[in-house]
Design an enzyme around this catalytic site. Structure first.
Site, short mmCIF file in Angstrom:
data_model
loop_
_atom_site.label_atom_id
_atom_site.label_comp_id
_atom_site.label_asym_id
_atom_site.label_seq_id
_atom_site.Cartn_x
_atom_site.Cartn_y
_atom_site.Cartn_z
N HIS A 61 3.31 -4.25 10.82
CA HIS A 61 4.55 -5.13 11.25
C HIS A 61 4.48 -5.46 12.71
CE1 HIS A 61 6.95 -6.07 7.43
NE2 HIS A 61 5.91 -6.05 7.16
N THR A 124 -4.00 2.04 -0.22
CA THR A 124 -3.95 3.34 -1.03
C THR A 124 -2.81 4.16 -0.96
OG1 THR A 124 -5.36 5.17 -1.41
CG2 THR A 124 -5.25 4.59 0.81
N ASP A 176 -1.27 3.44 -5.89
CA ASP A 176 -2.51 3.87 -6.54
C ASP A 176 -1.86 5.23 -7.20
OD1 ASP A 176 -3.06 6.22 -5.01
OD2 ASP A 176 -4.74 5.03 -4.08
#
Length: 251
Positions: A61, A124, A176
């Protein structure tokens, strides 16, 4: 300073590394900065395994750091801006983006398709709320209720967590199965149709990007190497005016 992981892009323009950043930026003005920051991050990660994902998102961001995974010397001296506008977050790649939209977002900042696929590997880590992928689970289009690119059992599992009239604001799923470990599982899941975001699954909709996904799924080392190069390249994106003395306010 050796740190790692993120995907981050905003209203920045790319400049040559040597023009703005330096590996020794704080060597004279604050020689203890790197060790102090490294120790603080390590301590935070030990007490809260979700910190790496939060830092990754913050880095993203700010312009477009990790547990396990690659390390590298971070160029320092990147300038902070003097203004902060919530409207500028609209320029961030959205989880619903298709490949053309992702490419446009990255290309206009001087980043390549390999950067796009490598930096997407930051997914991930962390957790996502239902709102970021609910579009794939209910009323996907006029023909399909569920995104047909999703593995059926994976979609069914997510629909049980995120029903069509979900009222739990905290409901969601890990990015994940190993959300606190920086690895290449993300790419393996994409190839299985088990990625959360439309923007993740979009990476297999072209031959070039799918080949990169397959490459990174088959070799953690290849992913790490590409990720480090893309992180350093992305860290050279700049649009600020000053290095703040106090992070909470402009100088």
């Amino acid at each position: 300073m050796a740190v790692a992981t993120v995907s981050m892009l905003l209203v920045c323009s790319i400049v040559p590394l040597g023009a703005a950043l330096s590996l020794n930026y704080y060597e004279k003005t604050c020689p203890g900065a790197e060790s102090a920051i490294t120790n603080a991050v390590k301590k935070a990660i030990m007490s809260d395994k979700t910190v790496p994902a939060a830092l990754l998102r913050m880095h993203f961001h700010d312009c477009f750091i990790r547990s396990g995974g690659p390390t590298w010397d971070v160029p320092k001296g990147r300038k902070d801006g003097r203004t902060s506008l919530s409207s500028e977050t609209r320029q961030l790649p959205a989880p619903s983006f298709n490949l053309s939209q992702l490419q446009q977002s990255f290309f206009q900042r001087g980043l390549s398709e390999e950067d796009l696929v490598a930096l997407s590997g930051g997914h991930t880590l962390g957790f996502s709320h239902c709102s970021s992928f609910q579009n794939r689970l209910h009323n996907f289009d006029t023909t399909h209720d569920i995104d047909p690119s999703m593995h059926p059992s994976f979609a069914a599992s997510l629909r049980s967590i995120c029903p069509i009239h979900n009222t739990m604001k905290t409901a969601g799923a890990n990015m994940d199965p190993s959300p606190t470990t920086f690895d290449n599982t993300y790419y393996k899941l994409i190839l299985q149709g088990k990625s959360l975001f439309s923007s993740d699954q979009a990476l297999v909709t072209s031959t070039t990007t799918k080949n990169l996904v397959t490459k990174f799924a088959g070799s953690k080392e290849a992913f790490y190497d590409a990720f480090v190069k893309s992180m350093i390249k992305m860290s050279s994106l700049t649009g600020g005016q000053e290095v703040r003395k106090n992070c909470q306010k402009v100088n």
